[in-house]
Design a protein around this motif. Sequence first.
Motif, mmCIF file in Angstrom:
data_model
loop_
_atom_site.group_PDB
_atom_site.id
_atom_site.type_symbol
_atom_site.label_atom_id
_atom_site.label_comp_id
_atom_site.label_asym_id
_atom_site.label_seq_id
_atom_site.Cartn_x
_atom_site.Cartn_y
_atom_site.Cartn_z
ATOM 1 N N PHE A 38 0.935 -1.241 -0.078
ATOM 2 C CA PHE A 38 -0.044 -0.086 -0.049
ATOM 3 C C PHE A 38 0.715 1.213 -0.020
ATOM 4 C CE2 PHE A 38 -2.770 3.427 1.744
ATOM 5 C CZ PHE A 38 -3.836 3.187 1.254
ATOM 6 N N GLY A 39 1.912 1.202 0.818
ATOM 7 C CA GLY A 39 2.893 2.368 0.694
ATOM 8 C C GLY A 39 3.557 2.630 -0.694
ATOM 9 N N GLN A 40 3.898 1.669 -1.293
ATOM 10 C CA GLN A 40 4.463 1.772 -2.639
ATOM 11 C C GLN A 40 3.380 2.142 -3.536
ATOM 12 O OE1 GLN A 40 5.362 -2.536 -3.311
ATOM 13 N NE2 GLN A 40 7.580 -2.136 -2.679
ATOM 14 N N MET A 41 2.298 1.983 -3.453
ATOM 15 C CA MET A 41 1.054 2.437 -4.180
ATOM 16 C C MET A 41 0.949 4.007 -4.096
ATOM 17 S SD MET A 41 -1.954 -0.269 -4.162
ATOM 18 C CE MET A 41 -3.057 1.001 -5.184
ATOM 19 N N GLN A 42 1.022 4.573 -2.805
ATOM 20 C CA GLN A 42 0.969 5.758 -2.375
ATOM 21 C C GLN A 42 2.052 6.482 -3.076
ATOM 22 O OE1 GLN A 42 0.854 5.355 1.944
ATOM 23 N NE2 GLN A 42 -1.131 6.489 1.909
ATOM 24 N N LYS A 43 3.183 6.200 -3.104
ATOM 25 C CA LYS A 43 4.359 6.826 -3.607
ATOM 26 C C LYS A 43 4.369 6.774 -5.176
ATOM 27 C CE LYS A 43 7.717 5.539 0.044
ATOM 28 N NZ LYS A 43 8.969 4.482 0.205
ATOM 29 N N MET A 44 4.091 5.796 -5.660
ATOM 30 C CA MET A 44 3.800 5.536 -7.156
ATOM 31 C C MET A 44 2.748 6.718 -7.682
ATOM 32 S SD MET A 44 2.320 2.566 -9.657
ATOM 33 C CE MET A 44 0.656 2.954 -9.194
ATOM 34 N N MET A 45 1.640 6.816 -6.870
ATOM 35 C CA MET A 45 0.432 7.690 -7.316
ATOM 36 C C MET A 45 0.755 8.986 -7.374
ATOM 37 S SD MET A 45 -1.640 5.447 -8.861
ATOM 38 C CE MET A 45 -2.509 6.836 -9.293
ATOM 39 N N LYS A 46 1.746 9.352 -6.074
ATOM 40 C CA LYS A 46 2.141 10.771 -5.827
ATOM 41 C C LYS A 46 3.221 11.214 -6.925
ATOM 42 C CE LYS A 46 3.944 13.745 -1.951
ATOM 43 N NZ LYS A 46 4.448 13.573 -0.649
ATOM 44 N N MET A 71 5.788 7.004 -15.230
ATOM 45 C CA MET A 71 5.643 5.584 -14.546
ATOM 46 C C MET A 71 6.775 5.171 -14.073
ATOM 47 S SD MET A 71 2.366 4.994 -14.614
ATOM 48 C CE MET A 71 2.344 3.150 -14.407
ATOM 49 N N PRO A 72 6.956 4.389 -12.721
ATOM 50 C CA PRO A 72 8.188 3.829 -12.249
ATOM 51 C C PRO A 72 8.640 2.723 -13.008
ATOM 52 C CG PRO A 72 6.124 3.347 -10.896
ATOM 53 C CD PRO A 72 5.921 4.326 -11.756
ATOM 54 N N LYS A 73 9.974 2.364 -13.099
ATOM 55 C CA LYS A 73 10.437 1.251 -13.730
ATOM 56 C C LYS A 73 9.699 0.018 -13.241
ATOM 57 C CE LYS A 73 14.828 3.483 -14.527
ATOM 58 N NZ LYS A 73 16.306 3.373 -14.746
ATOM 59 N N ARG A 74 9.535 -0.171 -11.930
ATOM 60 C CA ARG A 74 9.048 -1.265 -11.324
ATOM 61 C C ARG A 74 7.860 -1.132 -10.889
ATOM 62 N NH1 ARG A 74 8.997 -4.743 -6.928
ATOM 63 N NH2 ARG A 74 9.263 -6.918 -7.204
ATOM 64 N N MET A 75 6.669 -1.704 -11.233
ATOM 65 C CA MET A 75 5.309 -1.433 -10.846
ATOM 66 C C MET A 75 5.235 -2.206 -9.303
ATOM 67 S SD MET A 75 3.492 0.660 -12.619
ATOM 68 C CE MET A 75 1.840 0.365 -12.472
ATOM 69 N N PRO A 76 4.552 -1.487 -8.277
ATOM 70 C CA PRO A 76 4.457 -2.372 -7.271
ATOM 71 C C PRO A 76 3.226 -3.271 -7.444
ATOM 72 C CG PRO A 76 3.649 -0.097 -6.858
ATOM 73 C CD PRO A 76 4.425 -0.073 -8.172
ATOM 74 N N ARG A 77 3.222 -4.204 -6.677
ATOM 75 C CA ARG A 77 2.074 -5.193 -6.700
ATOM 76 C C ARG A 77 0.880 -4.573 -6.212
ATOM 77 N NH1 ARG A 77 2.831 -10.824 -6.808
ATOM 78 N NH2 ARG A 77 1.393 -10.861 -4.859
ATOM 79 N N VAL A 78 -0.208 -4.781 -6.998
ATOM 80 C CA VAL A 78 -1.642 -4.341 -6.155
ATOM 81 C C VAL A 78 -1.861 -5.245 -5.128
ATOM 82 C CG1 VAL A 78 -4.121 -3.949 -6.530
ATOM 83 C CG2 VAL A 78 -2.283 -3.565 -8.455
ATOM 84 N N PRO A 79 -2.155 -4.458 -3.900
ATOM 85 C CA PRO A 79 -2.357 -5.298 -2.594
ATOM 86 C C PRO A 79 -3.569 -6.032 -2.473
ATOM 87 C CG PRO A 79 -2.582 -2.896 -2.140
ATOM 88 C CD PRO A 79 -2.163 -2.918 -3.650
ATOM 89 N N PHE A 80 -3.769 -7.282 -3.315
ATOM 90 C CA PHE A 80 -5.044 -7.971 -3.281
ATOM 91 C C PHE A 80 -4.884 -9.060 -2.260
ATOM 92 C CE2 PHE A 80 -7.193 -5.634 -5.870
ATOM 93 C CZ PHE A 80 -6.968 -5.557 -7.253
ATOM 94 N N ARG A 81 -3.753 -9.196 -1.498
ATOM 95 C CA ARG A 81 -3.822 -10.270 -0.579
ATOM 96 C C ARG A 81 -2.868 -9.840 0.410
ATOM 97 N NH1 ARG A 81 -1.068 -15.526 -3.228
ATOM 98 N NH2 ARG A 81 1.135 -14.723 -3.254
#
Length: 447
Positions: free
Chosen positions: A420-428, A437-447
């Motif tokens: 979730f923290g990675q998603m926040q940083k990416m969207m910011k 877009m970042p070189k490495r996309m964080p995994r969507v926290p589905f689990r």
Amino acid sequence: MFDTLSDRLGKALEGVRGSGNLTEDQVKKVTREIRLALLEADVNYAVVKEFVGNVRERATGSEVSKALSPGQQIVKIVNEELANLMGGTSSKLSFASRPPTVVMLAGLNGHGKTTTAGKLALFARKQGKTPYLVACDTYRPAAIEQLQQIGRELGVPVYAEGTEPSPEEIAERGVKAARDGGYDFVIVDTAGRQVVDQNLMDEIKRVRGAVRPHSVLLVLDVVTGQNAVEIAEVFKEYVDYDGMVLTKLDGDARGGAALSVVSVTERPIKFASEGEKMSEFDYFYPDRMAGRILGMGDVLTLIEKAEGQMDQQEAEAQSKKLMAGKFDFEDFLKQMQMIKKMGPLSSLLGMIPGLSKQLQGANLSDLDDKALGRVEAMITSMTVQERRNPKLLQNPSRARRIARGSGSTQQDVQKLVKQFGQMQKMMKQMGKGGGGMPKRMPRVPFR
């Protein structure tokens, strides 16, 4: 439902999608593969023969588009012919000029007729109508009870007289009660049988004569395959319905009924029913379904589903928070709950152009509805303070407490917080336009 057919057609068209020159031999090869794919999907043989003939004639004829390459042209032709096979354009329900509009449902037992009555009632209410249900299945008390239960859940009145009076008497008095009560959309749920028989047809004719419905809809379970097509033919001969409702379109059937029934009966598919939720019901759009079968997605339906669950002002506020990287777990929970209301996640993924192809062979366990449920359980186990300030969750004791409350592990909670923290940083980063877009996309926290 159409996954196997979609794969087969995709492979058949793969060799010509980027082709600069389309030879007659290529057309023959492609149409042969299309023919096999459709037959394997349990599409009626005569329908397949006509379909393939139309594709071959158009692909080898003088039809030319300067904007498309020959390879793209045949994909376009197949897409258009698939849409034509299912009716070409959507056939909407018409309403009576003098209310109430009376819709009679017909079909066999087990095809989802009573559930469809409830779904249609909810659909009509969304159109600004005031629905009213009439229970005319005098052979199955359980069907009457089911309709009454659905009515209670939806807040829609149900007219019922039990099993003693004749179905046509119940229907006539039910429509009158709806008219007297000021209701403008009446749904008459008729009885079915395990198989088609003369008594059933005679009964439906009597009910139809008693209430003179504005529209008669045949409810068909597409999982039954070619049996559904045969049932549709018999009902057309005796009842002459106006259109069809296809149920269980989210099932694992081969899809032949959906592709055959319009050509065979010359009656349109009015509605498509997916899933068990009352909201999973809408008009059937042949062009959109053709796009989904060919892996082109169905963005329009996806947008409509999202709009139906989203308040515009709240959506704009959420968007601003998202792009500023300020969204928290409360915001995330709202978004997940909205997605769940839109329908099964697997169905939504199929509406995104090209995504189903990209995910072929991938482990989709992170993208199923159960995974969303696990994440929701973890978030709802957090305190309000923790949801609004995710940094608090870096404390191991808090993670252990949430894990116990959600039936997950501490590692699961910590992984969710990290992703979730990675998603926040990416969207910011995206919101500021800082480097794209970042070189490495964080995994969507589905689990």
